[in-house]
Design an enzyme around this catalytic site. Structure first.
Site, mmCIF file in Angstrom:
data_model
loop_
_atom_site.group_PDB
_atom_site.id
_atom_site.type_symbol
_atom_site.label_atom_id
_atom_site.label_comp_id
_atom_site.label_asym_id
_atom_site.label_seq_id
_atom_site.Cartn_x
_atom_site.Cartn_y
_atom_site.Cartn_z
ATOM 1 N N HIS A 290 8.844 7.037 8.249
ATOM 2 C CA HIS A 290 9.444 7.125 6.910
ATOM 3 C C HIS A 290 10.913 7.498 7.118
ATOM 4 C CE1 HIS A 290 5.944 6.715 4.161
ATOM 5 N NE2 HIS A 290 5.290 6.940 5.291
ATOM 6 N N HIS B 109 5.008 4.537 12.796
ATOM 7 C CA HIS B 109 5.045 4.488 11.327
ATOM 8 C C HIS B 109 6.087 5.514 10.865
ATOM 9 C CE1 HIS B 109 2.798 4.082 7.366
ATOM 10 N NE2 HIS B 109 3.381 5.241 7.167
ATOM 11 N N CYS C 273 4.163 9.444 0.547
ATOM 12 C CA CYS C 273 2.783 9.913 0.399
ATOM 13 C C CYS C 273 2.762 10.917 -0.743
ATOM 14 C CB CYS C 273 2.299 10.569 1.693
ATOM 15 S SG CYS C 273 0.679 11.314 1.522
ATOM 16 N N ARG D 197 0.826 -1.208 0.000
ATOM 17 C CA ARG D 197 0.000 0.000 0.000
ATOM 18 C C ARG D 197 0.870 1.271 0.000
ATOM 19 N NH1 ARG D 197 -0.475 4.688 2.718
ATOM 20 N NH2 ARG D 197 -0.108 3.610 4.689
ATOM 21 N N ASP D 198 1.549 1.544 1.111
ATOM 22 C CA ASP D 198 2.323 2.788 1.211
ATOM 23 C C ASP D 198 3.459 2.779 0.192
ATOM 24 O OD1 ASP D 198 3.232 5.209 2.195
ATOM 25 O OD2 ASP D 198 3.204 4.603 4.282
HETATM 26 P P1 HMG Z 1 -13.085 13.786 -3.110
HETATM 27 O O1 HMG Z 1 -12.712 13.983 -4.533
HETATM 28 O O2 HMG Z 1 -13.280 14.993 -2.233
HETATM 29 O O3 HMG Z 1 -14.294 12.779 -3.006
HETATM 30 O O4 HMG Z 1 -12.024 12.888 -2.434
HETATM 31 P P2 HMG Z 1 -15.800 12.890 -3.215
HETATM 32 O O5 HMG Z 1 -16.400 12.214 -2.034
HETATM 33 O O6 HMG Z 1 -16.223 14.304 -3.540
HETATM 34 O O7 HMG Z 1 -15.985 11.974 -4.516
HETATM 35 C C1 HMG Z 1 -15.453 12.341 -5.776
HETATM 36 C C2 HMG Z 1 -15.481 11.143 -6.724
HETATM 37 O O8 HMG Z 1 -14.635 10.124 -6.226
HETATM 38 C C3 HMG Z 1 -16.860 10.504 -6.859
HETATM 39 O O9 HMG Z 1 -16.952 10.005 -8.189
HETATM 40 C C4 HMG Z 1 -16.782 9.352 -5.894
HETATM 41 O O10 HMG Z 1 -17.669 8.301 -6.232
HETATM 42 C C5 HMG Z 1 -15.349 8.904 -6.056
HETATM 43 P P3 HMG Z 1 -17.723 10.805 -9.343
HETATM 44 O O11 HMG Z 1 -19.111 10.957 -8.793
HETATM 45 O O12 HMG Z 1 -16.992 12.126 -9.490
HETATM 46 O O13 HMG Z 1 -17.583 9.904 -10.546
HETATM 47 N N1 HMG Z 1 -14.889 8.250 -4.824
HETATM 48 C C6 HMG Z 1 -14.459 6.985 -4.744
HETATM 49 N N2 HMG Z 1 -14.296 6.022 -5.668
HETATM 50 C C7 HMG Z 1 -13.846 4.821 -5.232
HETATM 51 N N3 HMG Z 1 -13.544 4.564 -3.935
HETATM 52 C C8 HMG Z 1 -13.682 5.509 -3.007
HETATM 53 C C9 HMG Z 1 -14.161 6.779 -3.399
HETATM 54 N N4 HMG Z 1 -14.421 7.919 -2.721
HETATM 55 C C10 HMG Z 1 -14.858 8.802 -3.602
HETATM 56 N N5 HMG Z 1 -13.399 5.258 -1.721
HETATM 57 C C11 HMG Z 1 -11.188 11.273 -0.891
HETATM 58 C C12 HMG Z 1 -12.056 12.514 -1.072
HETATM 59 C C13 HMG Z 1 -10.908 11.104 0.580
HETATM 60 C C14 HMG Z 1 -11.952 10.069 -1.432
HETATM 61 C C15 HMG Z 1 -9.888 11.505 -1.715
HETATM 62 O O14 HMG Z 1 -9.301 12.683 -1.246
HETATM 63 C C16 HMG Z 1 -8.921 10.377 -1.609
HETATM 64 O O15 HMG Z 1 -9.171 9.303 -2.117
HETATM 65 N N6 HMG Z 1 -7.783 10.626 -0.935
HETATM 66 C C17 HMG Z 1 -6.811 9.561 -0.685
HETATM 67 C C18 HMG Z 1 -5.431 10.105 -0.669
HETATM 68 C C19 HMG Z 1 -4.489 9.006 -0.299
HETATM 69 O O16 HMG Z 1 -4.773 7.827 -0.483
HETATM 70 N N7 HMG Z 1 -3.312 9.400 0.226
HETATM 71 C C20 HMG Z 1 -2.287 8.460 0.600
HETATM 72 C C21 HMG Z 1 -2.639 7.607 1.768
HETATM 73 S S1 HMG Z 1 -2.399 8.404 3.345
HETATM 74 C C22 HMG Z 1 -0.715 8.141 3.684
HETATM 75 O O17 HMG Z 1 0.011 7.691 2.847
HETATM 76 C C23 HMG Z 1 -0.213 8.415 5.081
HETATM 77 C C24 HMG Z 1 0.020 7.132 5.906
HETATM 78 O O18 HMG Z 1 0.924 6.260 5.267
HETATM 79 C C25 HMG Z 1 0.606 7.505 7.290
HETATM 80 C C26 HMG Z 1 1.807 8.449 7.197
HETATM 81 O O19 HMG Z 1 2.801 8.098 6.562
HETATM 82 O O20 HMG Z 1 1.683 9.523 7.764
HETATM 83 C C27 HMG Z 1 -1.306 6.387 6.138
HETATM 84 MG MG MG Z 2 3.091 6.396 5.303
#
Ligand code: HMG
Ligand code: MG
Length: 295
Positions: free
Chosen positions: A205, A203, A236, A11-12
């Site tokens: 990095h 966690h 990220c 994932r990450d």
């Molecule tokens: P948004 O664009 O504000 O979402 O995103 P929305 O709710 O307005 O929906 C927009 C469109 O996305 C819609 O489709 C939804 O159906 C679709 P449309 O009607 O336009 O065709 N949609 C989805 N489709 C599939 N699966 C879903 C989903 N949700 C909405 N779940 C949202 C808001 C939170 C979804 C977006 O910002 C997002 O996906 N962000 C994820 C970012 C991410 O994954 N970042 C990396 C992970 S975090 C990380 O790495 C840190 C960590 O490792 C810890 C650390 O290191 O600190 C965990």
């Molecule tokens: Mg991370």
């Protein structure tokens, strides 16, 4: 003494690769990680595929893994849509995620911290009702790429909110790898008082080379759960400059040398690291992997 490792490479690690790894290779990697003895694997993300195209195949990947009772597969879930996808794939654990700093939260999940709580609360409630376990991540605990220092009180408030939602464990993220052991002592030393060490994970990095030193400091604070990534992959996409997680090979090597048990077979782990390095066509950051491939 036992330490739990949460493998977050699929994932990450893979969310931050510019090339898209085919689902079949992701599945093969996860099978190799299971073979190496890892019991907790974060396999993908049920996020908006437009935000993280590298993991758009989460459903296919999760459905392709041979399941066993002994191994817990998990995935990130940001909203009810993501939970529904996780349910359809038969997941028994999900992970919620948000940030301790306002700007990273906004850039990463497109909403303010206060607007994130009700969404995650509903996801947690429904997941618990479905019998799933719910993990929580807090990003930017040790520093934010946009805001710099993040007050510990921010993390304390998010921690309390996540616990209230029913998460069983909270992983504190050094998203951009700025922490040093002194800060790790301060942060974990304070938060274990509120949360207890059994419910906190670290966690790290390894952007600035302090990752394993930070693990040693967290061990001294009683932390026994560490997230790491095969080969040291990771980052990220919404945190500029974030490099890979600490490498699972390096973590296991160090823990075994310090007398901790992990249940992981280092030789098989190295095979998994070599495999994903070949798939990506590049040398991965893990020092133990490099040393092993060179000898
Ligand atoms: P948004 O664009 O504000 O979402 O995103 P929305 O709710 O307005 O929906 C927009 C469109 O996305 C819609 O489709 C939804 O159906 C679709 P449309 O009607 O336009 O065709 N949609 C989805 N489709 C599939 N699966 C879903 C989903 N949700 C909405 N779940 C949202 C808001 C939170 C979804 C977006 O910002 C997002 O996906 N962000 C994820 C970012 C991410 O994954 N970042 C990396 C992970 S975090 C990380 O790495 C840190 C960590 O490792 C810890 C650390 O290191 O600190 C965990
Ligand atoms: Mg991370």
């Amino acid at each position: 003494m036992r330490v739990q490792i949460v493998e977050v490479g699929p994932r990450d690690g893979l969310q931050n690769e510019s090339g898209i790894v085919p689902a079949a290779a992701k599945i093969a990697l996860i099978h190799k990680l299971i073979e190496a003895g890892l019991k907790r694997i974060e396999a993908s993300s049920f996020v908006n595929p437009k935000w993280i195209p590298q993991l758009a195949d989460a459903d296919e990947v999760l459905q392709g893994i041979n399941r066993s009772q002994e191994v817990t597969l998990s995935a990130l879930v940001p909203n009810i849509r993501g939970l529904e996808r996780a349910r359809q794939c038969g997941l028994t654990e999900i992970a919620l995620f948000m940030s301790a700093s306002q700007t990273h939260n906004q850039k990463n999940i497109n909403k303010r911290i206060e607007d994130t709580y009700p969404i995650l609360r509903e996801v947690a409630q429904e997941a618990l009702a479905l019998g799933m376990k719910v993990r929580g991540y807090i990003s930017t605990v040790f520093g934010c790429p946009y805001e710099g220092n993040v007050p510990l009180d921010n993390s304390r408030r998010v921690t309390e909110a996540l616990l209230e939602m029913g998460v069983y464990e909270i992983s504190l993220g050094d998203t951009i790898g700025v922490a040093t052991p002194k800060q790790v002592h301060e942060v974990f030393g304070e938060l274990v008082k509120d949360v207890t060490n059994e419910r906190l994970a670290a966690h790290f990095h390894d952007t600035r080379g302090t990752g394993l030193a930070n693990v040693a400091a967290a061990l001294e604070e009683g932390i026994r759960i560490f997230d790491s990534s095969i080969g040291g992959l990771g980052g990220c996409p919404y945190a500029p400059g974030a490099a890979g997680n600490i490498s699972t090979e390096d973590l296991v090597y160090m823990l075994h040398g310090m007398g901790y048990e992990t249940g992981v077979d280092l030789e098989k782990l190295i095979e998994a690291g070599a495999y994903i390095g070949q798939q990506l066509g590049k040398e991965l950051p893990s020092k133990v992997l490099r040393a092993s491939l060179a000898s």
